[in-house]
Design an enzyme around this catalytic site. Structure first.
Site, PDB file in Angstrom:
ATOM      1  N   PHE A 108      26.065  32.053  -2.078  1.00 30.48           N
ATOM      2  CA  PHE A 108      26.020  31.629  -3.475  1.00 30.48           C
ATOM      3  C   PHE A 108      27.039  30.511  -3.622  1.00 30.48           C
ATOM      4  CE2 PHE A 108      27.960  31.162  -7.550  1.00 30.48           C
ATOM      5  CZ  PHE A 108      26.924  31.236  -8.459  1.00 30.48           C
ATOM      6  N   GLU A 109      26.566  29.375  -4.097  1.00 31.25           N
ATOM      7  CA  GLU A 109      27.468  28.293  -4.441  1.00 31.25           C
ATOM      8  C   GLU A 109      26.738  27.352  -5.382  1.00 31.25           C
ATOM      9  OE1 GLU A 109      28.641  26.437  -0.767  1.00 31.25           O
ATOM     10  OE2 GLU A 109      26.658  25.602  -0.369  1.00 31.25           O
ATOM     11  N   ILE A 110      27.462  26.841  -6.344  1.00 31.27           N
ATOM     12  CA  ILE A 110      26.961  25.780  -7.215  1.00 31.27           C
ATOM     13  C   ILE A 110      27.889  24.603  -6.999  1.00 31.27           C
ATOM     14  CG2 ILE A 110      26.425  25.074  -9.575  1.00 31.27           C
ATOM     15  CD1 ILE A 110      26.092  28.010 -10.290  1.00 31.27           C
ATOM     16  N   ARG A 166      22.630  27.113  -4.674  1.00 31.21           N
ATOM     17  CA  ARG A 166      22.016  27.675  -3.470  1.00 31.21           C
ATOM     18  C   ARG A 166      21.589  29.119  -3.715  1.00 31.21           C
ATOM     19  NH1 ARG A 166      25.014  27.612   2.437  1.00 31.21           N
ATOM     20  NH2 ARG A 166      23.869  29.313   3.443  1.00 31.21           N
ATOM     21  N   TYR A 211      32.821  22.362  -7.099  1.00 27.36           N
ATOM     22  CA  TYR A 211      32.413  23.473  -6.226  1.00 27.36           C
ATOM     23  C   TYR A 211      32.775  24.790  -6.902  1.00 27.36           C
ATOM     24  CZ  TYR A 211      31.492  26.171  -1.998  1.00 27.36           C
ATOM     25  OH  TYR A 211      30.974  27.058  -1.089  1.00 27.36           O
TER      26      TYR A 211
END
Length: 427
Positions: free
Chosen positions: A317-319, A234, A260
């Site tokens: 921010f997240e992957i 994101r 996550y």
């Protein structure tokens, strides 16, 4: 007489010597008087100077729909001629820093960047795209999905597609994913917004913000375009990446079983989620089969799950794994919360929703803290804790700005529950 003759002879010798030297130098000089331009590093032929893309492409599978990245000097020309439905224009220099050339050459993951944006956000998201492309994606060429509750205009499409190095996709959010569901009492929800406005709770009176939080919590991964991918990263408007990212985070997530990841954690605003934990406990009672055996409850609660300590991962921010998001466990969790109405009767954010889900539905080993990804989103900064890493990754963040060990950060708690060693000088 003799002396005068000798002087004339000496003059003749000197003149002759100068003349001979002049013709010698002239015969060995260039015959064109206009200087020829020296080729820039990115104009050196590929046969004599390998580019970072050719190094990376040699060892990975590239989507056949993607085109080669043009050199910097060709970026404007290629950007003006391509379709806005797909983008492939981001430049690179053949004399890139050494850390850029030593990239991860393994196969790419099936992944994409995803951004929720409005047409008016175009310049703010353009800045974010350049950050991501320059620090990472110009060497990996991952796709980019842009989502909006309205149709994207040509200006947004043209600008963003010219900046991304992968393929740009543009999707409109279905109305049912950006509207008040039928089971919500509109009058009750309106009174809540009015009350939050009086109490000056940030975004407390905004209906669009609530739509955004609900969409990011339960629908972005359901969009038809997102069905084509297994992982997402994101990206929000106006972010900054302070360090090079030579290794592929998507591939790391896939190969290490991570579902996550985050860079910043902090405490949530209590008045926005007064009953979120009540709804969470109800879900855990109704769906015990979804609760992970080695979960991170200690990150979320200081009393064994009786109350919520407000710790969450900052989701701008997240992957993450789209497979996990689409799993029965996560979908049941979201649907349970959605039926309780807290997105509209309160102001539940997607950050605590994602964080609680990750904390109770995943095992600890499936979460990851990306210390090496230096990140800024107003007003917080994550700067890598290792001084040598900051040098190796060519970071330009000030470690004094690092939010990790602030009293309002929860990263210290994350380290403690996972048995990770904190940096020297951190309690």
């Amino acid at each position: 007489m003799l002396a005068g003759s000798n002087a004339r002879i000496l003059r003749y010798i000197v003149v002759a010597s100068i003349t001979v030297m002049f013709f010698y130098l002239f015969s060995h000089s260039r015959h064109d008087t206009v200087p020829r331009p020296v080729p820039a590093p990115d104009r050196v032929p590929a046969s004599t100077q390998p580019t970072p893309q050719s190094v990376a492409a040699a060892g990975r599978n590239v989507d056949s729909t993607q085109k080669p990245i043009p050199a910097d000097n060709n970026r404007q020309e290629s950007g003006s001629s391509k379709s806005t439905s797909a983008s492939t224009s981001s430049g690179t220099s053949a004399n890139a820093p050494v850390s850029m050339l030593g990239v991860d050459t393994g196969p790419r993951a099936n992944a994409t960047f995803v951004t929720l944006a409005r047409n008016a956000d175009v310049w703010d998201i353009a800045r974010s795209i350049r950050q991501v492309e320059d620090r990472f994606n110009r060497r990996f060429n991952y796709d980019w999905v842009f989502l909006n509750d309205k149709e994207f205009d040509d200006n947004f499409r043209n600008i963003t597609s010219a900046l991304v190095s992968g393929t740009a996709h543009y999707g409109q959010i279905p109305e049912e994913h950006w509207s008040v569901p039928e089971w919500i009492d509109d009058d009750k929800a309106k009174k809540v917004r009015e009350d939050m406005k009086e109490r000056k709770i940030i975004y407390g009176d905004s209906i669009s913000y609530r739509h955004m939080c609900r969409f990011e919590s339960g629908f972005f991964f359901q969009h038809p375009i997102m069905q084509n991918y297994d992982f997402y990263w994101r990206v929000e408007p106006s972010i900054e990446l302070f360090c090079d990212i030579p290794k592929d985070p998507f591939r790391f997530m896939k190969e290490n079983g991570k579902k996550y990841s985050f860079t910043i954690s902090l405490l949530e605003y209590v008045d926005t989620i007064p009953t979120l934990w009540d709804s969470t406990r109800k879900f855990m009672e109704n769906y015990p089969e979804h609760i992970a055996a080695d979960n991170s409850m200690e990150f979320l609660s200081d009393d064994g799950g009786q109350t919520y300590n407000m710790c969450h991962f900052w989701s701008n921010f997240e992957i993450g794994s789209l497979e996990w998001m689409r799993s029965p466990a996560y979908v049941d969790f979201f649907n349970s919360l959605d039926q309780d109405g807290g997105f509209f009767y309160e102001r539940w954010g997607d950050a605590p929703v994602h964080s609680i889900a990750a904390g109770i539905l995943l095992n600890k080993t499936e979460l990851h803290f990306f210390d090496e990804i230096a990140y800024f989103h107003m007003p917080f900064t994550h700067c890598p804790n290792d001084p040598q890493a900051r040098i190796d990754l060519k970071c330009h963040c000030n470690p004094k700005d690092n939010f990790d060990w602030s009293r309002y950060s929860c990263t210290s708690k994350y380290f403690e529950i996972n048995g990770q060693q904190k940096p020297d000088g951190v309690d």
